[in-house]
Scaffold this motif. Structure first.
Motif, PDB file in Angstrom:
ATOM      1  N   GLU A  25     -13.615  24.472   7.637  1.00  0.00           N
ATOM      2  CA  GLU A  25     -12.772  25.293   6.765  1.00  0.00           C
ATOM      3  C   GLU A  25     -13.427  25.519   5.410  1.00  0.00           C
ATOM      4  O   GLU A  25     -13.441  26.644   4.895  1.00  0.00           O
ATOM      5  CB  GLU A  25     -11.404  24.635   6.578  1.00  0.00           C
ATOM      6  CG  GLU A  25     -10.469  25.462   5.726  1.00  0.00           C
ATOM      7  CD  GLU A  25      -9.107  24.821   5.559  1.00  0.00           C
ATOM      8  OE1 GLU A  25      -8.241  25.498   4.991  1.00  0.00           O
ATOM      9  OE2 GLU A  25      -8.902  23.670   5.981  1.00  0.00           O
ATOM     10  N   GLU A  26     -13.976  24.462   4.835  1.00  0.00           N
ATOM     11  CA  GLU A  26     -14.664  24.591   3.547  1.00  0.00           C
ATOM     12  C   GLU A  26     -15.824  25.577   3.652  1.00  0.00           C
ATOM     13  O   GLU A  26     -16.010  26.420   2.772  1.00  0.00           O
ATOM     14  CB  GLU A  26     -15.186  23.237   3.071  1.00  0.00           C
ATOM     15  CG  GLU A  26     -14.114  22.277   2.613  1.00  0.00           C
ATOM     16  CD  GLU A  26     -14.673  20.902   2.285  1.00  0.00           C
ATOM     17  OE1 GLU A  26     -15.917  20.749   2.172  1.00  0.00           O
ATOM     18  OE2 GLU A  26     -13.864  19.968   2.162  1.00  0.00           O
ATOM     19  N   ALA A  27     -16.612  25.452   4.711  1.00  0.00           N
ATOM     20  CA  ALA A  27     -17.761  26.342   4.898  1.00  0.00           C
ATOM     21  C   ALA A  27     -17.308  27.782   5.104  1.00  0.00           C
ATOM     22  O   ALA A  27     -17.920  28.716   4.563  1.00  0.00           O
ATOM     23  CB  ALA A  27     -18.607  25.871   6.082  1.00  0.00           C
ATOM     24  N   ALA A  28     -16.240  27.958   5.855  1.00  0.00           N
ATOM     25  CA  ALA A  28     -15.737  29.318   6.092  1.00  0.00           C
ATOM     26  C   ALA A  28     -15.243  29.944   4.794  1.00  0.00           C
ATOM     27  O   ALA A  28     -15.512  31.116   4.510  1.00  0.00           O
ATOM     28  CB  ALA A  28     -14.618  29.295   7.123  1.00  0.00           C
ATOM     29  N   ARG A  29     -14.547  29.168   3.999  1.00  0.00           N
ATOM     30  CA  ARG A  29     -14.059  29.680   2.708  1.00  0.00           C
ATOM     31  C   ARG A  29     -15.204  30.009   1.756  1.00  0.00           C
ATOM     32  O   ARG A  29     -15.098  30.902   0.932  1.00  0.00           O
ATOM     33  CB  ARG A  29     -13.122  28.680   2.049  1.00  0.00           C
ATOM     34  CG  ARG A  29     -11.782  28.567   2.743  1.00  0.00           C
ATOM     35  CD  ARG A  29     -10.912  27.526   2.044  1.00  0.00           C
ATOM     36  NE  ARG A  29      -9.719  27.251   2.794  1.00  0.00           N
ATOM     37  CZ  ARG A  29      -8.562  27.860   2.620  1.00  0.00           C
ATOM     38  NH1 ARG A  29      -8.460  28.806   1.704  1.00  0.00           N
ATOM     39  NH2 ARG A  29      -7.521  27.533   3.342  1.00  0.00           N
ATOM     40  N   ALA A  30     -16.313  29.267   1.904  1.00  0.00           N
ATOM     41  CA  ALA A  30     -17.486  29.506   1.063  1.00  0.00           C
ATOM     42  C   ALA A  30     -18.351  30.638   1.611  1.00  0.00           C
ATOM     43  O   ALA A  30     -19.375  30.976   1.017  1.00  0.00           O
ATOM     44  CB  ALA A  30     -18.315  28.225   0.942  1.00  0.00           C
ATOM     45  N   GLY A  31     -17.954  31.197   2.753  1.00  0.00           N
ATOM     46  CA  GLY A  31     -18.730  32.290   3.343  1.00  0.00           C
ATOM     47  C   GLY A  31     -20.010  31.830   4.000  1.00  0.00           C
ATOM     48  O   GLY A  31     -21.007  32.556   3.995  1.00  0.00           O
ATOM     49  N   LYS A  35     -22.811  27.189   8.832  1.00  0.00           N
ATOM     50  CA  LYS A  35     -22.322  25.811   8.804  1.00  0.00           C
ATOM     51  C   LYS A  35     -20.936  25.712   9.444  1.00  0.00           C
ATOM     52  O   LYS A  35     -20.631  24.740  10.125  1.00  0.00           O
ATOM     53  CB  LYS A  35     -22.256  25.291   7.372  1.00  0.00           C
ATOM     54  CG  LYS A  35     -21.814  23.848   7.276  1.00  0.00           C
ATOM     55  CD  LYS A  35     -21.826  23.328   5.865  1.00  0.00           C
ATOM     56  CE  LYS A  35     -21.345  21.894   5.818  1.00  0.00           C
ATOM     57  NZ  LYS A  35     -21.229  21.399   4.456  1.00  0.00           N
ATOM     58  N   ALA A  36     -20.111  26.726   9.234  1.00  0.00           N
ATOM     59  CA  ALA A  36     -18.727  26.685   9.721  1.00  0.00           C
ATOM     60  C   ALA A  36     -18.655  26.633  11.244  1.00  0.00           C
ATOM     61  O   ALA A  36     -17.891  25.840  11.809  1.00  0.00           O
ATOM     62  CB  ALA A  36     -17.948  27.889   9.191  1.00  0.00           C
ATOM     63  N   ALA A  42     -18.089  21.383  16.995  1.00  0.00           N
ATOM     64  CA  ALA A  42     -18.119  19.919  17.129  1.00  0.00           C
ATOM     65  C   ALA A  42     -16.718  19.339  16.998  1.00  0.00           C
ATOM     66  O   ALA A  42     -16.355  18.395  17.714  1.00  0.00           O
ATOM     67  CB  ALA A  42     -19.051  19.316  16.083  1.00  0.00           C
ATOM     68  N   GLY A  43     -15.913  19.902  16.099  1.00  0.00           N
ATOM     69  CA  GLY A  43     -14.533  19.447  15.960  1.00  0.00           C
ATOM     70  C   GLY A  43     -13.739  19.665  17.231  1.00  0.00           C
ATOM     71  O   GLY A  43     -12.934  18.812  17.636  1.00  0.00           O
ATOM     72  N   THR A  44     -13.965  20.784  17.884  1.00  0.00           N
ATOM     73  CA  THR A  44     -13.295  21.076  19.150  1.00  0.00           C
ATOM     74  C   THR A  44     -13.718  20.075  20.223  1.00  0.00           C
ATOM     75  O   THR A  44     -12.890  19.606  21.010  1.00  0.00           O
ATOM     76  CB  THR A  44     -13.608  22.510  19.603  1.00  0.00           C
ATOM     77  OG1 THR A  44     -13.151  23.409  18.591  1.00  0.00           O
ATOM     78  CG2 THR A  44     -12.952  22.845  20.919  1.00  0.00           C
ATOM     79  N   LEU A  45     -14.988  19.733  20.247  1.00  0.00           N
ATOM     80  CA  LEU A  45     -15.481  18.743  21.203  1.00  0.00           C
ATOM     81  C   LEU A  45     -14.809  17.390  20.977  1.00  0.00           C
ATOM     82  O   LEU A  45     -14.337  16.753  21.923  1.00  0.00           O
ATOM     83  CB  LEU A  45     -17.001  18.611  21.089  1.00  0.00           C
ATOM     84  CG  LEU A  45     -17.631  17.503  21.925  1.00  0.00           C
ATOM     85  CD1 LEU A  45     -17.432  17.774  23.405  1.00  0.00           C
ATOM     86  CD2 LEU A  45     -19.104  17.387  21.594  1.00  0.00           C
ATOM     87  N   TRP A  46     -14.746  16.946  19.719  1.00  0.00           N
ATOM     88  CA  TRP A  46     -14.118  15.660  19.421  1.00  0.00           C
ATOM     89  C   TRP A  46     -12.626  15.680  19.734  1.00  0.00           C
ATOM     90  O   TRP A  46     -12.062  14.675  20.163  1.00  0.00           O
ATOM     91  CB  TRP A  46     -14.385  15.237  17.987  1.00  0.00           C
ATOM     92  CG  TRP A  46     -15.750  14.634  17.869  1.00  0.00           C
ATOM     93  CD1 TRP A  46     -16.862  15.192  17.307  1.00  0.00           C
ATOM     94  CD2 TRP A  46     -16.165  13.354  18.362  1.00  0.00           C
ATOM     95  NE1 TRP A  46     -17.941  14.339  17.437  1.00  0.00           N
ATOM     96  CE2 TRP A  46     -17.536  13.206  18.070  1.00  0.00           C
ATOM     97  CE3 TRP A  46     -15.515  12.324  19.024  1.00  0.00           C
ATOM     98  CZ2 TRP A  46     -18.257  12.067  18.411  1.00  0.00           C
ATOM     99  CZ3 TRP A  46     -16.234  11.178  19.360  1.00  0.00           C
ATOM    100  CH2 TRP A  46     -17.578  11.063  19.062  1.00  0.00           C
ATOM    101  N   ASP A  47     -11.978  16.831  19.557  1.00  0.00           N
ATOM    102  CA  ASP A  47     -10.573  16.952  19.937  1.00  0.00           C
ATOM    103  C   ASP A  47     -10.424  16.750  21.443  1.00  0.00           C
ATOM    104  O   ASP A  47      -9.509  16.053  21.895  1.00  0.00           O
ATOM    105  CB  ASP A  47     -10.023  18.322  19.519  1.00  0.00           C
ATOM    106  CG  ASP A  47      -8.607  18.536  19.987  1.00  0.00           C
ATOM    107  OD1 ASP A  47      -7.704  17.828  19.489  1.00  0.00           O
ATOM    108  OD2 ASP A  47      -8.396  19.392  20.864  1.00  0.00           O
TER     109      ASP A  47
END
Length: 70
Positions: A25-31, A35-36, A42-47
Motif C-alpha cells: 500500500e505504501e509503495a502504491a501510494r508513492a507511485g 515495489k508494490a 508475496a502478501g497474497t502467498l502468505w495469506d
C-alpha cells in the motif's frame, strides 16, 4: 504437527501477510509499482499459507483434557 503448531504458523503467516500488504500500500501510494506488485503478490502467498495452516488446525480434533496426544 499438532493443532497448536498449525495455529502458531497461521498466526505468523497472517502477520507477514499484513506487513507485506502495508508495504504494498505504501509503495502504491508513492507511485512505485515495481515495489508494490511483488509485495502484494508475496502478501497474497502468505495469506494462502495462513489459510492452509488454519484449515489443517481445524481438521485436527482437539485433544481431550489430560490427553497428551496434542
Amino acid at each position: 504437527m499438532n493443532r497448536e503448531a498449525h495455529l502458531k504458523l497461521a498466526d505468523d503467516a497472517v502477520t507477514r501477510a499484513a506487513r507485506l500488504a502495508g508495504w504494498a500500500e505504501e509503495a502504491a501510494r508513492a507511485g512505485d509499482p515495481e515495489k508494490a506488485e511483488p509485495c502484494a503478490a508475496a502478501g497474497t502467498l502468505w495469506d494462502s499459507i495462513a489459510r492452509t495452516h488454519l484449515l489443517r488446525a481445524q481438521a485436527i480434533i482437539p485433544a481431550e483434557e489430560g490427553d497428551d496426544r496434542g
